[in-house]
Design a protein around this motif. Structure first.
Motif, PDB file in Angstrom:
ATOM      1  N   TYR A  99     -10.371  10.734 -11.927  1.00  0.00           N
ATOM      2  CA  TYR A  99     -11.267  10.020 -11.030  1.00  0.00           C
ATOM      3  C   TYR A  99     -10.791   8.579 -10.916  1.00  0.00           C
ATOM      4  O   TYR A  99     -10.575   7.920 -11.927  1.00  0.00           O
ATOM      5  CB  TYR A  99     -12.686  10.063 -11.622  1.00  0.00           C
ATOM      6  CG  TYR A  99     -13.780   9.449 -10.774  1.00  0.00           C
ATOM      7  CD1 TYR A  99     -14.664  10.264 -10.081  1.00  0.00           C
ATOM      8  CD2 TYR A  99     -13.953   8.073 -10.695  1.00  0.00           C
ATOM      9  CE1 TYR A  99     -15.701   9.719  -9.328  1.00  0.00           C
ATOM     10  CE2 TYR A  99     -14.971   7.512  -9.939  1.00  0.00           C
ATOM     11  CZ  TYR A  99     -15.850   8.347  -9.261  1.00  0.00           C
ATOM     12  OH  TYR A  99     -16.857   7.803  -8.504  1.00  0.00           O
ATOM     13  N   MET A 100     -10.612   8.104  -9.689  1.00  0.00           N
ATOM     14  CA  MET A 100     -10.216   6.720  -9.474  1.00  0.00           C
ATOM     15  C   MET A 100     -11.099   6.112  -8.382  1.00  0.00           C
ATOM     16  O   MET A 100     -11.269   6.688  -7.307  1.00  0.00           O
ATOM     17  CB  MET A 100      -8.751   6.619  -9.058  1.00  0.00           C
ATOM     18  CG  MET A 100      -7.773   6.983 -10.160  1.00  0.00           C
ATOM     19  SD  MET A 100      -6.060   6.550  -9.737  1.00  0.00           S
ATOM     20  CE  MET A 100      -6.137   4.745  -9.810  1.00  0.00           C
ATOM     21  N   ALA A 101     -11.654   4.950  -8.694  1.00  0.00           N
ATOM     22  CA  ALA A 101     -12.491   4.247  -7.731  1.00  0.00           C
ATOM     23  C   ALA A 101     -11.624   3.374  -6.825  1.00  0.00           C
ATOM     24  O   ALA A 101     -10.636   2.795  -7.267  1.00  0.00           O
ATOM     25  CB  ALA A 101     -13.525   3.392  -8.457  1.00  0.00           C
ATOM     26  N   LYS A 102     -11.985   3.302  -5.559  1.00  0.00           N
ATOM     27  CA  LYS A 102     -11.306   2.418  -4.621  1.00  0.00           C
ATOM     28  C   LYS A 102     -11.855   1.008  -4.775  1.00  0.00           C
ATOM     29  O   LYS A 102     -13.051   0.844  -5.030  1.00  0.00           O
ATOM     30  CB  LYS A 102     -11.538   2.888  -3.187  1.00  0.00           C
ATOM     31  CG  LYS A 102     -11.062   4.306  -2.893  1.00  0.00           C
ATOM     32  CD  LYS A 102     -11.492   4.717  -1.497  1.00  0.00           C
ATOM     33  CE  LYS A 102     -11.128   6.148  -1.182  1.00  0.00           C
ATOM     34  NZ  LYS A 102     -11.668   6.592   0.118  1.00  0.00           N
ATOM     35  N   PRO A 103     -11.035  -0.013  -4.601  1.00  0.00           N
ATOM     36  CA  PRO A 103      -9.578   0.039  -4.388  1.00  0.00           C
ATOM     37  C   PRO A 103      -8.851   0.340  -5.692  1.00  0.00           C
ATOM     38  O   PRO A 103      -9.371   0.074  -6.774  1.00  0.00           O
ATOM     39  CB  PRO A 103      -9.261  -1.370  -3.888  1.00  0.00           C
ATOM     40  CG  PRO A 103     -10.299  -2.226  -4.538  1.00  0.00           C
ATOM     41  CD  PRO A 103     -11.550  -1.392  -4.604  1.00  0.00           C
ATOM     42  N   PHE A 104      -7.655   0.893  -5.583  1.00  0.00           N
ATOM     43  CA  PHE A 104      -6.886   1.255  -6.767  1.00  0.00           C
ATOM     44  C   PHE A 104      -5.441   0.796  -6.593  1.00  0.00           C
ATOM     45  O   PHE A 104      -4.981   0.541  -5.477  1.00  0.00           O
ATOM     46  CB  PHE A 104      -6.925   2.766  -7.001  1.00  0.00           C
ATOM     47  CG  PHE A 104      -6.527   3.567  -5.787  1.00  0.00           C
ATOM     48  CD1 PHE A 104      -5.184   3.831  -5.509  1.00  0.00           C
ATOM     49  CD2 PHE A 104      -7.487   4.052  -4.915  1.00  0.00           C
ATOM     50  CE1 PHE A 104      -4.807   4.554  -4.387  1.00  0.00           C
ATOM     51  CE2 PHE A 104      -7.118   4.784  -3.784  1.00  0.00           C
ATOM     52  CZ  PHE A 104      -5.781   5.030  -3.527  1.00  0.00           C
ATOM     53  N   GLN A 105      -4.737   0.699  -7.705  1.00  0.00           N
ATOM     54  CA  GLN A 105      -3.327   0.350  -7.672  1.00  0.00           C
ATOM     55  C   GLN A 105      -2.501   1.629  -7.521  1.00  0.00           C
ATOM     56  O   GLN A 105      -2.705   2.590  -8.267  1.00  0.00           O
ATOM     57  CB  GLN A 105      -2.922  -0.378  -8.951  1.00  0.00           C
ATOM     58  CG  GLN A 105      -3.589  -1.727  -9.134  1.00  0.00           C
ATOM     59  CD  GLN A 105      -3.147  -2.719  -8.068  1.00  0.00           C
ATOM     60  OE1 GLN A 105      -1.968  -2.764  -7.707  1.00  0.00           O
ATOM     61  NE2 GLN A 105      -4.084  -3.511  -7.573  1.00  0.00           N
ATOM     62  N   PHE A 106      -1.576   1.637  -6.569  1.00  0.00           N
ATOM     63  CA  PHE A 106      -0.806   2.858  -6.332  1.00  0.00           C
ATOM     64  C   PHE A 106       0.009   3.254  -7.558  1.00  0.00           C
ATOM     65  O   PHE A 106       0.160   4.445  -7.847  1.00  0.00           O
ATOM     66  CB  PHE A 106       0.126   2.685  -5.126  1.00  0.00           C
ATOM     67  CG  PHE A 106       0.878   3.952  -4.810  1.00  0.00           C
ATOM     68  CD1 PHE A 106       0.253   5.005  -4.165  1.00  0.00           C
ATOM     69  CD2 PHE A 106       2.214   4.100  -5.192  1.00  0.00           C
ATOM     70  CE1 PHE A 106       0.938   6.190  -3.895  1.00  0.00           C
ATOM     71  CE2 PHE A 106       2.895   5.273  -4.924  1.00  0.00           C
ATOM     72  CZ  PHE A 106       2.262   6.321  -4.273  1.00  0.00           C
ATOM     73  N   ALA A 107       0.536   2.296  -8.297  1.00  0.00           N
ATOM     74  CA  ALA A 107       1.339   2.611  -9.482  1.00  0.00           C
ATOM     75  C   ALA A 107       0.515   3.399 -10.500  1.00  0.00           C
ATOM     76  O   ALA A 107       1.020   4.339 -11.132  1.00  0.00           O
ATOM     77  CB  ALA A 107       1.883   1.331 -10.113  1.00  0.00           C
ATOM     78  N   GLU A 108      -0.761   3.028 -10.650  1.00  0.00           N
ATOM     79  CA  GLU A 108      -1.628   3.756 -11.587  1.00  0.00           C
ATOM     80  C   GLU A 108      -1.907   5.158 -11.065  1.00  0.00           C
ATOM     81  O   GLU A 108      -1.881   6.138 -11.816  1.00  0.00           O
ATOM     82  CB  GLU A 108      -2.940   3.015 -11.793  1.00  0.00           C
ATOM     83  CG  GLU A 108      -3.862   3.729 -12.781  1.00  0.00           C
ATOM     84  CD  GLU A 108      -5.203   3.036 -12.959  1.00  0.00           C
ATOM     85  OE1 GLU A 108      -6.041   3.600 -13.682  1.00  0.00           O
ATOM     86  OE2 GLU A 108      -5.399   1.951 -12.373  1.00  0.00           O
ATOM     87  N   LEU A 109      -2.176   5.285  -9.778  1.00  0.00           N
ATOM     88  CA  LEU A 109      -2.407   6.607  -9.191  1.00  0.00           C
ATOM     89  C   LEU A 109      -1.186   7.495  -9.378  1.00  0.00           C
ATOM     90  O   LEU A 109      -1.304   8.670  -9.752  1.00  0.00           O
ATOM     91  CB  LEU A 109      -2.737   6.475  -7.704  1.00  0.00           C
ATOM     92  CG  LEU A 109      -2.837   7.801  -6.941  1.00  0.00           C
ATOM     93  CD1 LEU A 109      -3.966   8.666  -7.492  1.00  0.00           C
ATOM     94  CD2 LEU A 109      -3.023   7.545  -5.444  1.00  0.00           C
ATOM     95  N   LEU A 110      -0.010   6.947  -9.133  1.00  0.00           N
ATOM     96  CA  LEU A 110       1.217   7.725  -9.264  1.00  0.00           C
ATOM     97  C   LEU A 110       1.403   8.216 -10.708  1.00  0.00           C
ATOM     98  O   LEU A 110       1.797   9.362 -10.935  1.00  0.00           O
ATOM     99  CB  LEU A 110       2.418   6.877  -8.837  1.00  0.00           C
ATOM    100  CG  LEU A 110       3.752   7.610  -8.669  1.00  0.00           C
ATOM    101  CD1 LEU A 110       3.629   8.724  -7.636  1.00  0.00           C
ATOM    102  CD2 LEU A 110       4.829   6.620  -8.247  1.00  0.00           C
ATOM    103  N   ALA A 111       1.072   7.359 -11.662  1.00  0.00           N
ATOM    104  CA  ALA A 111       1.183   7.759 -13.065  1.00  0.00           C
ATOM    105  C   ALA A 111       0.223   8.900 -13.373  1.00  0.00           C
ATOM    106  O   ALA A 111       0.564   9.846 -14.103  1.00  0.00           O
ATOM    107  CB  ALA A 111       0.897   6.564 -13.970  1.00  0.00           C
ATOM    108  N   ARG A 112      -0.966   8.841 -12.827  1.00  0.00           N
ATOM    109  CA  ARG A 112      -1.953   9.897 -13.070  1.00  0.00           C
ATOM    110  C   ARG A 112      -1.544  11.203 -12.392  1.00  0.00           C
ATOM    111  O   ARG A 112      -1.772  12.286 -12.931  1.00  0.00           O
ATOM    112  CB  ARG A 112      -3.329   9.440 -12.599  1.00  0.00           C
ATOM    113  CG  ARG A 112      -3.864   8.257 -13.391  1.00  0.00           C
ATOM    114  CD  ARG A 112      -5.326   8.032 -13.112  1.00  0.00           C
ATOM    115  NE  ARG A 112      -5.817   6.832 -13.781  1.00  0.00           N
ATOM    116  CZ  ARG A 112      -7.104   6.572 -13.977  1.00  0.00           C
ATOM    117  NH1 ARG A 112      -8.014   7.434 -13.584  1.00  0.00           N
ATOM    118  NH2 ARG A 112      -7.479   5.469 -14.583  1.00  0.00           N
ATOM    119  N   ILE A 113      -0.965  11.091 -11.210  1.00  0.00           N
ATOM    120  CA  ILE A 113      -0.471  12.286 -10.529  1.00  0.00           C
ATOM    121  C   ILE A 113       0.615  12.950 -11.360  1.00  0.00           C
ATOM    122  O   ILE A 113       0.610  14.175 -11.563  1.00  0.00           O
ATOM    123  CB  ILE A 113       0.064  11.919  -9.127  1.00  0.00           C
ATOM    124  CG1 ILE A 113      -1.091  11.559  -8.198  1.00  0.00           C
ATOM    125  CG2 ILE A 113       0.892  13.071  -8.541  1.00  0.00           C
ATOM    126  CD1 ILE A 113      -0.657  11.019  -6.857  1.00  0.00           C
TER     127      ILE A 113
END
Length: 223
Positions: A99-113
């Motif tokens: 779960y990620m709340a907006k706004p988010f950092q793309f680098a963190e999202l990529l790591a979670r993916i």
């Protein structure tokens, strides 16, 4: 190539996600309605879903619930402007993998993916089939056997049972279970562990998981 479904109705965010994910080597498909997202996620053609909760036609939470009720194990990361503890807990209890709340950092999202897409390693500490107390979990097929009978579990119930099976006869505190199953996305004061233990008991038999007063829970190796 890894194929990611983006269910998001804000074109600005879609453009941002597609640009970053394609640069990282992923194939993407974007949809802007919940009904279309559910239809495509059911197809089995996607390796991961990025799901907004506030979708038109069908709310993202309902999309997630239907997928899990139907037995889909596709990893789902919720991306939403709803950032309350209640929203986070509801999504994770509903079967979201993250779960990620907006706004988010793309680098963190990529790591979670990347974390959600990691294959299960066949090493002793991370066995592909985990067995204990008359139960067996196949981490590849997500098949669960209880006394030889196939049993349906939600994604979160499966993860919780896996932790118990890896630590039979060991007392696990609520904090330990939160850390291993929900990571850092749930308020430590939440009763989410107790709720899921009750649900798990109903499916595998109440005698298998003991409550250790003041300490946590323990899976009995010999129920």
């Amino acid at each position: 190539m890894t194929h990611i479904l983006i269910a998001e109705d804000e074109q600005r965010i879609v453009t941002f996600l597609e640009k970053g994910l394609r640069a990282a080597g992923y194939l993407t498909t974007a949809v802007d309605s919940g009904r279309t997202a559910l239809l495509l996620a059911r197809s089995g053609s996607f390796d991961l879903v990025l799901l907004d909760l506030g979708l038109p036609e069908l709310d993202g939470g309902e999309v997630l619930q239907r997928l899990r009720d139907e037995g889909s194990r596709v990893p789902v990361i919720v991306l939403t402007a709803r950032d309350t503890v209640q929203d986070t807990v509801a999504s994770l209890e509903g079967g979201a993998d993250d779960y990620m709340a907006k706004p988010f950092q793309f680098a963190e999202l990529l790591a979670r993916i990347r974390l959600r897409l990691q294959p299960v390693e066949s090493e002793p500490g991370n066995r592909l089939v985990v067995e204990a107390a008359g139960m067996s979990l196949d981490l590849r097929s997500r098949r669960v056997l209880v006394d030889g009978v196939a049993t349906d579990l939600t994604a979160r119930e499966f993860a919780l049972l896996e932790v118990f099976l890896r630590h039979p006869d060991q007392v696990l505190s609520r904090e330990q279970l939160l850390g291993q199953v929900w990571e850092a996305h749930v308020d430590p004061a939440s009763n989410v562990v107790d709720v899921f233990v009750r649900a798990l008991r109903r499916k595998i038999g109440p005698e298998r998981i003991e409550t250790v007063r003041g300490a946590g829970y323990r899976l009995r190796a010999q129920p």
